[in-house]
Scaffold this motif. Structure first.
Motif, mmCIF file in Angstrom:
data_model
loop_
_atom_site.group_PDB
_atom_site.id
_atom_site.type_symbol
_atom_site.label_atom_id
_atom_site.label_comp_id
_atom_site.label_asym_id
_atom_site.label_seq_id
_atom_site.Cartn_x
_atom_site.Cartn_y
_atom_site.Cartn_z
ATOM 1 N N LYS A 198 68.212 39.957 43.555
ATOM 2 C CA LYS A 198 68.534 39.300 44.829
ATOM 3 C C LYS A 198 69.933 39.754 45.271
ATOM 4 C CE LYS A 198 64.875 36.589 44.342
ATOM 5 N NZ LYS A 198 64.074 37.712 43.761
ATOM 6 N N VAL A 199 70.219 39.544 46.552
ATOM 7 C CA VAL A 199 71.529 39.945 47.089
ATOM 8 C C VAL A 199 72.661 39.346 46.244
ATOM 9 C CG1 VAL A 199 73.118 39.732 49.040
ATOM 10 C CG2 VAL A 199 70.737 40.364 49.440
ATOM 11 N N GLU A 200 72.512 38.077 45.873
ATOM 12 C CA GLU A 200 73.562 37.414 45.075
ATOM 13 C C GLU A 200 73.757 38.109 43.725
ATOM 14 O OE1 GLU A 200 70.931 36.151 47.060
ATOM 15 O OE2 GLU A 200 70.403 34.670 45.512
ATOM 16 N N ASP A 201 72.634 38.574 43.147
ATOM 17 C CA ASP A 201 72.735 39.248 41.849
ATOM 18 C C ASP A 201 73.642 40.472 41.952
ATOM 19 O OD1 ASP A 201 70.886 37.442 40.775
ATOM 20 O OD2 ASP A 201 69.180 38.748 41.250
ATOM 21 N N VAL A 202 73.474 41.205 43.032
ATOM 22 C CA VAL A 202 74.269 42.426 43.208
ATOM 23 C C VAL A 202 75.726 42.060 43.486
ATOM 24 C CG1 VAL A 202 74.559 44.544 44.538
ATOM 25 C CG2 VAL A 202 72.249 43.661 44.076
ATOM 26 N N ILE A 203 75.916 41.204 44.477
ATOM 27 C CA ILE A 203 77.273 40.823 44.898
ATOM 28 C C ILE A 203 78.067 40.191 43.748
ATOM 29 C CG2 ILE A 203 78.635 39.375 46.476
ATOM 30 C CD1 ILE A 203 77.095 41.422 48.031
ATOM 31 N N ASN A 204 77.371 39.408 42.948
ATOM 32 C CA ASN A 204 78.064 38.660 41.895
ATOM 33 C C ASN A 204 78.095 39.373 40.545
ATOM 34 O OD1 ASN A 204 78.538 36.593 43.721
ATOM 35 N ND2 ASN A 204 76.600 35.568 43.236
ATOM 36 N N SER A 205 77.537 40.571 40.480
ATOM 37 C CA SER A 205 77.611 41.290 39.192
ATOM 38 C C SER A 205 79.054 41.760 38.975
ATOM 39 C CB SER A 205 76.611 42.462 39.154
ATOM 40 O OG SER A 205 76.919 43.433 40.137
ATOM 41 N N LYS A 206 79.313 42.223 37.790
ATOM 42 C CA LYS A 206 80.682 42.577 37.390
ATOM 43 C C LYS A 206 81.340 43.561 38.374
ATOM 44 C CE LYS A 206 80.864 44.977 33.561
ATOM 45 N NZ LYS A 206 80.832 45.303 32.115
ATOM 46 N N VAL A 207 82.553 43.309 38.749
ATOM 47 C CA VAL A 207 83.265 44.231 39.640
ATOM 48 C C VAL A 207 83.624 45.507 38.863
ATOM 49 C CG1 VAL A 207 85.353 44.630 41.003
ATOM 50 C CG2 VAL A 207 84.188 42.408 41.105
ATOM 51 N N ILE A 208 83.219 46.645 39.400
ATOM 52 C CA ILE A 208 83.566 47.925 38.764
ATOM 53 C C ILE A 208 84.810 48.493 39.413
ATOM 54 C CG2 ILE A 208 82.790 50.284 38.305
ATOM 55 C CD1 ILE A 208 81.298 48.081 36.697
ATOM 56 N N CYS A 209 84.783 48.603 40.732
ATOM 57 C CA CYS A 209 85.968 48.984 41.514
ATOM 58 C C CYS A 209 85.761 48.358 42.881
ATOM 59 C CB CYS A 209 86.096 50.511 41.578
ATOM 60 S SG CYS A 209 87.599 51.037 42.426
ATOM 61 N N SER A 210 86.510 47.330 43.164
ATOM 62 C CA SER A 210 86.274 46.520 44.359
ATOM 63 C C SER A 210 86.187 47.389 45.609
ATOM 64 C CB SER A 210 87.399 45.500 44.523
ATOM 65 O OG SER A 210 87.244 44.811 45.734
ATOM 66 N N PRO A 211 85.187 47.239 46.458
ATOM 67 C CA PRO A 211 84.172 46.170 46.465
ATOM 68 C C PRO A 211 82.939 46.453 45.592
ATOM 69 C CG PRO A 211 83.841 47.565 48.360
ATOM 70 C CD PRO A 211 85.045 48.109 47.633
ATOM 71 N N LEU A 212 82.868 47.596 44.922
ATOM 72 C CA LEU A 212 81.654 47.942 44.190
ATOM 73 C C LEU A 212 81.485 47.103 42.930
ATOM 74 C CD1 LEU A 212 81.781 51.860 44.371
ATOM 75 C CD2 LEU A 212 80.750 50.261 45.998
ATOM 76 N N THR A 213 80.290 46.579 42.777
ATOM 77 C CA THR A 213 79.956 45.842 41.560
ATOM 78 C C THR A 213 78.975 46.688 40.733
ATOM 79 O OG1 THR A 213 78.088 44.739 42.597
ATOM 80 C CG2 THR A 213 80.251 43.641 42.751
ATOM 81 N N LEU A 214 78.637 46.167 39.544
ATOM 82 C CA LEU A 214 77.789 46.935 38.624
ATOM 83 C C LEU A 214 76.508 47.445 39.288
ATOM 84 C CD1 LEU A 214 77.470 47.913 35.691
ATOM 85 C CD2 LEU A 214 76.204 45.798 35.226
ATOM 86 N N PHE A 215 75.852 46.575 40.040
ATOM 87 C CA PHE A 215 74.568 46.974 40.623
ATOM 88 C C PHE A 215 74.717 47.868 41.855
ATOM 89 C CE2 PHE A 215 72.777 43.299 38.167
ATOM 90 C CZ PHE A 215 71.901 44.047 37.393
#
Lengths: 399, 399
Positions: A198-215
């Motif tokens: 879900k969108v929340e899963d992506v947005i709330n996954s671990k921050v890799i390099c803001s704004p990018l998250t793991l997913f």
């Protein structure tokens, strides 16, 4: 000097993922045998090897591999070349192989790539990947690839005046789509995994390099892929399902500091794709589906714009509107893309060719593009240092 | 499909040696500008870049360089490829560039290479060089390149029943000759150095890997080289001293464990050189001089045999008899070779082309080969993993 039509005889790829027990040579060989099995030729028909690998020196202590690979697959002594163009390594190799056959250097050759980045581990892998940015001006300033595409996302947000939060929600849809398709592709690294994010899963996954998250990011992957190509006349003599190479393009650029604001417009991609369209005698509208270099979610959006499918600044909306989904007007990454299928760097380009060929033959059963006649690939090497586009179709090039 | 004749427009190379203040891009660019200056063309005439580099990832943290280089020399966006074939990297690139022009892919391209191994230091350099042996079976067993050629010397001694002490004295003559020629070549790393070595100096220098001593070995080197080539028709329109590419060959093999007793006969070199002779329509007797891959003294001896100049087992005698000296029947390495001139790996192949072209034009004043009409290069990648031979001449190919 006239060019000949060129066709694909056979394609092969390993499962993408983790292969601790296989060398770069093994991974290529496994993919090769699959391609060879469906090519209906003899080994002696293959005159040359075009091999793509990015960082075998750093991950496996292995350079100079093309001669070793030729020997391993039973083709000792044939002219064998290794191409390195970061993530576009096997796409550059593929285009060179195509040009050689089209211009009569050879009648039949094998091209592909292999890479072991999962094996390398995150530290060595990240360092190895970072060699694809400018070593003097960018890497030494601490730039790695999540950084490059985090910059791209921020630039995109600013340039097109889309608030970062809104843009990230649209980027998340790329991740959801590509993971969904990867989860049903048995060769994908994330087969049976992450198929219903879900969108929340992506947005709330671990921050890799803001704004990018793991997913937002593609994974580290081991894998190999191979394609056997020949002149169209040769192909039509030996198989009944040739897929033709209609057009190819390649371009590139210097480091980011030379690209500045052009970065989110990926000018080298515009040049390469236009070269490919021109050679194929088609326009973007004629393309039924694309396998695109989605190393990060924002990368897919930028790519669809530079390739002429959507206006600049409108790629994110196209995702949100479902245009790039399997039932949309332009399915993007039906094989899962780098995000869902995995990204064994040197093997990625010819794995895109694998997927396009399987689709065009009607053999991509788990996520078919309906009535597809023309498919396209897009592979990015580094931060726009190298860009390659390939167009394939089920009919020969129009006069 | 007919091939066109191809000619060299211009050649350039940096001084070989230590360049702490120059990047891989800088070194290529410096060589390129020298080649460009004598080519009498405009930048826009150059349609593509073929770049050879071995281990930029490891020495400089820089891969994916071909696009950066194209941009730096004013050719942003042209298709640019990087070839890696260990020490034969720019020779593979040169042969690919030649095939592309001969077959009409392009009319005019630039090819060359650069490398920074002196800068890397002995530890990193040795490790980087060792990636050119088989990474799984050889490197992990501790094999580095002095080891490969120490093995070759011992095998040669045994196979041809020449006592090692006697063989080493003949090998020393290769070192003496190539240092002598390097000492008078202003572009050589050892310019003005080691020009009058004696046999004892070589034999008694520091043991690197028995029986090889320091003066049996080429040095670690930084440098760049570049060549601009075009169709012969194009060349004849713009310059009055074209040198023609008459024949090329490439072959290779797997690791040493697959070559066994063939190792001292260098079968891939036999295949590659015969391919080149056949294309050129000549025999070894027609070759006036050669620039050979003398990474170690024994390597030059083995090479002259596999290329068909001397019988197997007689190469060492030929050196002792002066046949390979500048006044002999077949001058070998009049530019100093890798031993005297230096060996910036990815730049070495096209630096051999540089020397051959300068000789054939009569511009190699410091060590001229009298009445030379046909010259040849030989470049070895790894432990026979890749081999490339190129034949050049002052007249177009016969019939």
């Amino acid at each position: 000097m006239e060019k000949r039509d060129v066709a694909v005889l056979g394609v092969g790829m390993t499962k993408f993922g983790y292969h601790p027990d296989k060398t770069l040579v093994d991974l290529f060989a496994e993919a090769f045998y699959e391609a060879f099995d469906e090519s209906n030729i003899e080994l002696k028909d293959i005159e040359a090897l075009y091999y793509g690998n990015f960082v075998g020196e750093m991950t496996d202590g292995s350079a100079n591999l093309s001669g070793f690979i030729a020997d391993e697959i039973g083709l000792r002594g044939i002219p064998a070349r290794r191409y390195e163009a970061a993530c576009a390594s096997s796409s550059v190799a593929f285009r060179e192989a195509y040009l050689a056959v089209a211009h009569g250097v050879y009648d039949c050759v094998v091209v592909g790539g292999s890479e072991r980045l999962y094996n390398a581990g995150t530290a060595i892998g990240t360092r190895a990947l970072a060699t694809a940015v400018d070593g003097l001006h960018e890497m030494t300033a601490g730039l790695t690839f999540p950084g490059v595409f985090a910059l791209a996302a921020r630039l995109y947000s600013k340039k097109y005046e889309i608030p970062m939060e809104e843009l990230h929600e649209k980027m998340a849809l790329v991740s959801i789509k590509n993971h969904k398709y990867g989860a049903i592709n048995p060769k994908a690294q994330f087969y049976n995994k992450f198929g219903d994010l879900k969108v929340e899963d992506v947005i709330n996954s671990k921050v890799i390099c803001s704004p990018l998250t793991l997913f937002d990011c593609c994974p580290m992957t081991d894998g190999g892929s191979a394609v056997i190509i020949a002149s169209a006349d040769f192909a039509e003599d030996v198989i009944d399902n040739p897929v033709y190479i209609l057009g190819t393009g390649q371009s590139g650029a210097g480091g980011l500091f030379r690209q500045k604001e052009d970065m989110v417009r990926a000018i080298p991609r515009k040049i390469a794709s236009e070269m490919a369209y021109k050679e194929a005698g088609i326009t973007p509208k004629d393309v039924d589906f694309v396998e695109i270099h989605d190393c990060f979610t924002i990368a897919e959006i930028i790519a669809t714009e530079a390739m002429g499918f959507f206006e600049y600044g409108k790629g994110a909306d196209a995702v949100a509107e479902g245009v790039t989904s399997i039932d949309g007007d332009l399915p993007v990454n039906p094989d899962g893309g780098l995000i869902g299928k995995g990204h064994p760097v040197g093997a990625t380009g010819t794995s895109q060719i694998y997927s396009v060929v399987k689709q065009l033959r009607g053999e991509f059963k788990y996520n078919p593009v309906k009535d597809a006649e023309i498919g396209m690939t897009d592979t990015l090497g580094g931060d726009f240092g190298t860009l390659v586009n390939i167009i394939l179709g089920i009919h020969r090039r129009r006069g």
